[in-house]
Design a protein around this motif. Structure first.
Motif: not given
Length: 457
Positions: A21-28, A87-88, A157-158
């Protein structure tokens, strides 16, 4: 099989899933990674389905998706618990400051390094391990409480669409208590529970005078100076006891009770170490309160910036046409952002000299939240953590702010914080990490918590 044995025997599988899961770069916050955030939501949905949740859904928003899951208790009269997390993850800049790739999870000793390891993927995922451990220990097919998960994808992101998402799904999210796992403990050897977070609001103040900068020899001392007026206004923000001097600012403030102040005093706080972390040589603040109480329990007014007039090289003898300042206010339970904004406006307008005009631009507002120390749910959470850690659990608060007050208000349920992150986990910074033994203690804690709460809240 007991809870602790199950968790120890399933440690490797848990870590393998977490690394995936951490390998997914979920940067919102980065539009280029929005597809990754959606991929992260799908990954979590698949994992919760594999865990055994009979209902798992990805909830779309006008922005990025959240994940909802539900597992009803066998007893329809059992309490309902909602677990909140996100999860982001934060951006990773400056990437050159990382010792390893931020999305290649790397173990070193007891630490797991990756963006999101502590904030918040690790602390979300231990709940899935915890529910399986609880079932293994009881031999039951369903948890002793009805479990609901709500894991959002825009917290970093808020949480722009989160309140509307909760309102639209209030009936499906109905619960008796909300468990938050997005904070920290005092230290690895001093487990603690967060029992409150401050709120915040902010304002930009502009004072306008003459239509242009004026020659100070010809006009200085004879027309109002916006910078001078702003200086006086800002100086008037605090009284001689360093309390905020805005009239009515403390109206309604809920004071911390003696038990909580005593528990805070028991924390092994080293003020010299804290000052070193703050890169400061002295503490300051409202008289009558300790440093930790000022950061956690008391409202503040902080001047974030001020500008105006000539700031370049050399002198320029003028009466400037305008002056500006930014101020933020940290709030505590009992303070409403809109009410504070109204009082700040009145405070400013009462101090604007004739010949000057004030403009105030307020940002949004986040309400403070606090847990009831006498509540059954909080006592159950504390008992569960003490069973897992084997030592007394103390109380802390967070000086910062988050969406937790919205959660409590919209769902009309009390909040309980069960988290195992540490301040040294470097969340939001390069080389974020989490301590694997603490994640396992988190799983053990919530496994006990479902049992403790199964008797009713």
């Amino acid at each position: 099989m007991d809870v602790r044995t199950y968790i120890e025997e399933n440690r490797d599988g848990f870590l393998s899933a977490l690394k995936e899961w951490l390998a997914i770069p979920s940067i919102s916050a980065d539009p280029e990674h929005h597809d990754d955030v959606r991929g992260s939501a799908r990954w979590l949905a698949d994992h919760l389905t594999a865990t055994g949740f009979p209902t798992v859904e990805v909830w779309e928003t006008p922005g990025l998706p959240a994940v909802f899951a539900e597992w009803p208790a066998a007893d329809p009269d059992a309490p309902t618990v909602l677990v909140y997390g996100h999860h982001d993850v934060q951006p990773v800049d400056p990437v050159e400051a990382w010792d390893t790739d931020p999305f290649t999870p790397t173990e070193r000793g007891t630490s797991l390094f990756a963006r999101g390891a502590s904030d918040d993927k690790g602390q979300v995922l231990f709940h899935a391990l915890g529910v399986r451990a609880a079932l293994a220990a009881s031999g039951a097919d369903a948890p002793p409480v009805t479990l609901k998960f709500l894991v959002e994808g825009e917290e970093e992101s808020g949480s722009v669409h989160f309140a509307d998402l909760m309102r639209a799904n209030r009936d499906r999210l109905a619960c008796d208590v909300v468990v938050i796992s997005d904070t920290t403990m005092w230290a690895a050897d001093t487990p603690s529970m967060c029992v409150g977070m401050r709120g915040v609001t902010d304002v930009e103040i502009s004072l306008y005078g003459p239509d242009r900068d004026l020659h100070s020899g010809s006009f200085g001392g004879a027309v109002p100076n916006p910078l001078q007026a702003m200086s006086g206004l800002l100086a008037a923000l605090h009284d001689d006891d360093d309390r905020v001097a805005v009239p009515g600012f403390y109206d309604g403030v809920v004071e911390a009770d003696a038990e909580e102040r005593e528990l805070i005093a028991r924390l092994p706080f080293d003020e010299r170490e804290w000052l070193a972390t703050a890169a400061s040589t002295a503490t300051w603040g409202e008289k009558g309160y300790s440093t930790l109480e000022r950061v956690w329990l008391r409202p503040t007014a902080e001047i974030n910036g001020m500008w105006g007039g000539h700031t370049g090289a050399g002198g320029k003898t003028i009466v400037p046409r305008s002056a500006h300042a930014k101020i933020s206010f940290r709030l505590v339970p009992g303070q409403e952002p809109l009410e504070i904004q109204a009082r700040v406006r009145a405070f400013v307008e009462a101090r604007v000299p004739a010949g000057l005009r004030a403009e105030l631009e307020f940002g949004g507002g986040v309400r403070a939240c606090a847990s009831d120390l006498s509540s059954t749910a909080l006592k159950a959470a504390r008992a569960a953590m003490e069973r897992a850690f084997g030592v007394p659990v103390l109380f802390t608060r967070e000086g910062g702010s988050g969406p937790e007050a919205d959660i409590a208000d919209i769902l009309r349920a009390p909040l309980v914080f069960v988290a195992v992150g540490l301040d040294e986990d470097r969340i939001h910074a390069p080389n974020e990490k989490v301590e694997v033994p603490l994640l396992l203690k988190g799983a053990e804690s919530v496994a006990y918590l479902w049992e403790e709460l199964g008797g009713g809240v």
